[in-house]
Structures are given as structure tokens and as C-alpha cells.
Design an enzyme around this catalytic site. Structure first.
Site, short mmCIF file in Angstrom:
data_model
loop_
_atom_site.label_atom_id
_atom_site.label_comp_id
_atom_site.label_asym_id
_atom_site.label_seq_id
_atom_site.Cartn_x
_atom_site.Cartn_y
_atom_site.Cartn_z
N GLU A 1 -7.21 -8.91 -6.86
CA GLU A 1 -7.18 -8.17 -8.13
C GLU A 1 -6.72 -9.08 -9.28
O GLU A 1 -5.79 -8.76 -10.01
CB GLU A 1 -6.29 -6.92 -8.06
CG GLU A 1 -7.04 -5.69 -7.58
CD GLU A 1 -6.38 -4.39 -7.99
OE1 GLU A 1 -6.90 -3.72 -8.90
OE2 GLU A 1 -5.35 -4.04 -7.38
N ASN B 1 -1.62 -9.22 -3.80
CA ASN B 1 -2.43 -8.47 -4.77
C ASN B 1 -1.58 -8.39 -6.04
O ASN B 1 -0.60 -7.66 -6.11
CB ASN B 1 -2.77 -7.07 -4.26
CG ASN B 1 -3.57 -6.27 -5.27
OD1 ASN B 1 -3.38 -6.38 -6.47
ND2 ASN B 1 -4.49 -5.44 -4.78
N TYR C 1 -10.40 -8.62 -0.76
CA TYR C 1 -9.90 -7.43 -1.46
C TYR C 1 -10.84 -6.28 -1.09
O TYR C 1 -11.93 -6.15 -1.63
CB TYR C 1 -9.84 -7.65 -2.97
CG TYR C 1 -9.44 -6.42 -3.76
CD1 TYR C 1 -8.42 -5.60 -3.32
CD2 TYR C 1 -10.09 -6.09 -4.95
CE1 TYR C 1 -8.06 -4.46 -4.02
CE2 TYR C 1 -9.73 -4.97 -5.67
CZ TYR C 1 -8.72 -4.16 -5.20
OH TYR C 1 -8.36 -3.03 -5.90
N ASP D 1 2.30 -3.82 -8.31
CA ASP D 1 2.59 -2.66 -7.46
C ASP D 1 2.53 -3.04 -5.99
O ASP D 1 2.94 -2.26 -5.12
CB ASP D 1 1.66 -1.48 -7.77
CG ASP D 1 0.18 -1.84 -7.73
OD1 ASP D 1 -0.15 -3.05 -7.74
OD2 ASP D 1 -0.65 -0.91 -7.72
N HIS D 2 2.03 -4.23 -5.69
CA HIS D 2 2.08 -4.81 -4.35
C HIS D 2 3.14 -5.91 -4.35
O HIS D 2 3.50 -6.44 -5.40
CB HIS D 2 0.75 -5.47 -3.97
CG HIS D 2 -0.40 -4.53 -3.81
ND1 HIS D 2 -0.97 -4.24 -2.59
CD2 HIS D 2 -1.10 -3.82 -4.73
CE1 HIS D 2 -1.98 -3.40 -2.76
NE2 HIS D 2 -2.08 -3.13 -4.05
N ASP E 1 -5.50 -7.62 0.56
CA ASP E 1 -5.29 -6.18 0.42
C ASP E 1 -6.43 -5.49 1.14
O ASP E 1 -7.55 -5.44 0.62
CB ASP E 1 -5.25 -5.82 -1.07
CG ASP E 1 -5.15 -4.32 -1.30
OD1 ASP E 1 -5.05 -3.55 -0.32
OD2 ASP E 1 -5.19 -3.91 -2.48
N ASN F 1 -6.41 -2.30 2.03
CA ASN F 1 -6.49 -0.92 1.56
C ASN F 1 -6.50 0.11 2.69
O ASN F 1 -7.18 1.13 2.61
CB ASN F 1 -7.71 -0.73 0.65
CG ASN F 1 -7.34 -0.72 -0.82
OD1 ASN F 1 -6.34 -0.12 -1.21
ND2 ASN F 1 -8.14 -1.38 -1.65
#
Length: 252
Positions: A35, A7, A105, A241-242, A144, A146
């Protein structure tokens, strides 16, 4: 075979932070991103030797997925056939001779859980889709997702219980997916390994102190789990951030 999922939280920003260096260094057979956060024509990636497949969200600067593969697939499909899913560019399926490759995603439930109902419906549709594909040939799902499935998959499970990404409902859907004939590749290889995370918030010093969540996965059909050679988390790779995750699997 080497597979990578990342991601990138905006591919244009990630390219400026070293994406291509990592891409070429890892030399994956299939490399997918989530993303992407752009529309067609907003970036040109020169990836010699790779076929590129993009699923753009209709909303600008939002969601989106892409797959870069050395081997040309037999077929490609986008979305699950549901208009809203396709509008958000969240899923791409590539069919190869030996397996299906699906990058996803998963929708975030939102901090106030406003989208939890939609998220749970999405989980059911993806699971049914996976089971349907699996009837034809093995499936590798990645992306991802989540959700931190178990307490070992995030740094502070007690204080995050009930929060987006760690609700009983979301965790339960992951359990159902695995019970439907699939394996979490990282836990298959490293069932008890802790402090292994793929996402960290942008709060000060959180990543440096490794206060994170493992919410990015390679999920594979039970029938090919014994062909997994390794599952890695490349937490040292910055740019998002991933961090990227890698699966080595021998399907020859």
C-alpha cells in the site's frame, strides 16, 4: 538474514510518522512495503546501500508495493502476468541464488464481499505461482494477505465470522496454500501465542486495547522452515494501521 514486511498505508504519510527511523534502526537485508499509494516520481527515498524496486498501481493513491534489498537480485518480475493484477501493483518477485522472495498485497474482499470472487481467483493464481517457483528453489512470500487464518489470529472471532478477511472461503484458501508445501513462519515459531496482531482499525482506542487481527505474514517453503530463527511482530511501531513484521532466517 533479516527480512521485514510492512503495510505502510501510504508511504508518504508513513515517512512523516517515523518510517525512516524504523527502517534504519531495523537494518533489514530485505525490507518490503505494501500500500505505497503513489505513482512514480512522487517520493524519493534516500536508502543508502539498498536497491529499490517499485510496482505502482495505475490508479492514483491506491495499492502498490516496493522492495528494498541490500543484495542485488538475479532477476525481478512484477505481477502474475494478468493485466488487472499488474494494474494494481500488488506483487513483486525477486530471484536470489538461494531462494525466491515474493511480496504481495492481497485484494480486500470489501465489507459487502463484493470482491470475494475476484479475491478467491487471486488466491488460486498466487498459490499456483508459488508452487511453480518452488519447483526451482525455496520461496519466501510475505505481505498483507488480508486474512486471519484461525480464531487465534483475531481478537473477536465469533463476532467477525463471515466478515471480510475472516470468511470460510478466505481462510480455506490460506489452508490450501499451507497444505501445498508452505509454512506460516509466525505459527511455526509460536503455535499457541495469542493476542499477537498486525492490524487494528482506526476506531477509538482499538489499538490501545489491542483489538486487532493478524493478517500480515511471512510464508516460507516447508523445506527451509527449519532454518527460521525467529518471527516477530513489531506492534510498538506506529505510522500505519498495520505494524511491521520481521523474519530471521539462515539460508547460508
Amino acid at each position: 538474514m533479516k527480512l521485514v514486511s510492512w503495510n505502510v498505508n501510504g508511504i508518504r504519510a508513513c515517512v512523516k510518522k517515523g518510517f525512516l527511523n524504523y527502517f534504519h534502526e531495523v537494518d533489514a537485508d530485505i525490507f518490503c512495503i505494501q500500500e505505497s499509494k503513489l505513482q512514480e516520481g512522487q517520493i524519493t527515498l534516500e536508502l543508502d546501500g539498498y536497491h529499490q524496486y517499485w510496482n505502482y498501481a495505475e490508479r492514483k493513491g491506491y495499492s502498490g508495493t516496493a522492495v528494498f534489498t541490500k543484495q542485488k537480485p538475479l532477476s525481478i518480475s512484477y505481477g502474475l502476468g494478468d493485466k488487472e493484477d499488474e494494474a494494481e501493483g500488488r506483487i513483486i518477485t525477486l530471484e536470489f541464488e538461494e531462494f525466491y522472495f515474493v511480496t504481495v498485497y492481497t485484494p480486500n474482499s470489501k465489507r459487502d464481499l463484493a470482491r470475494l470472487g475476484y479475491r478467491l481467483q487471486w488466491e488460486d493464481e498466487v498459490r499456483n505461482y508459488m508452487v511453480l517457483l518452488e519447483k526451482t528453489k525455496p520461496v519466501i512470500l510475505c505481505g498483507d494477505l488480508n486474512v486471519a487464518h484461525n480464531e487465534i489470529d483475531l481478537k473477536n472471532p465469533k463476532s467477525n465470522k463471515g466478515n471480510s478477511g475472516f470468511t470460510d472461503e478466505e481462510r480455506g484458501k490460506m489452508t490450501l496454500l499451507l497444505q501445498s508445501g508452505f509454512v506460516d513462519s509466525f505459527r511455526y515459531v509460536y503455535p499457541e501465542k495469542d493476542d499477537c496482531f498486525t492490524w487494528w482499525s482506526y476506531m477509538s482506542k482499538v489499538r490501545e486495547r489491542n483489538i486487532g487481527w493478524r493478517i500480515d505474514y511471512f510464508i516460507v517453503s516447508d523445506k527451509i522452515a527449519n532454518k527460521i530463527n525467529d518471527a516477530q511482530i513489531h506492534s510498538e511501531v506506529l505510522g500505519s494501521d498495520h505494524c511491521p513484521i520481521l523474519l530471521e532466517i539462515d539460508l547460508s
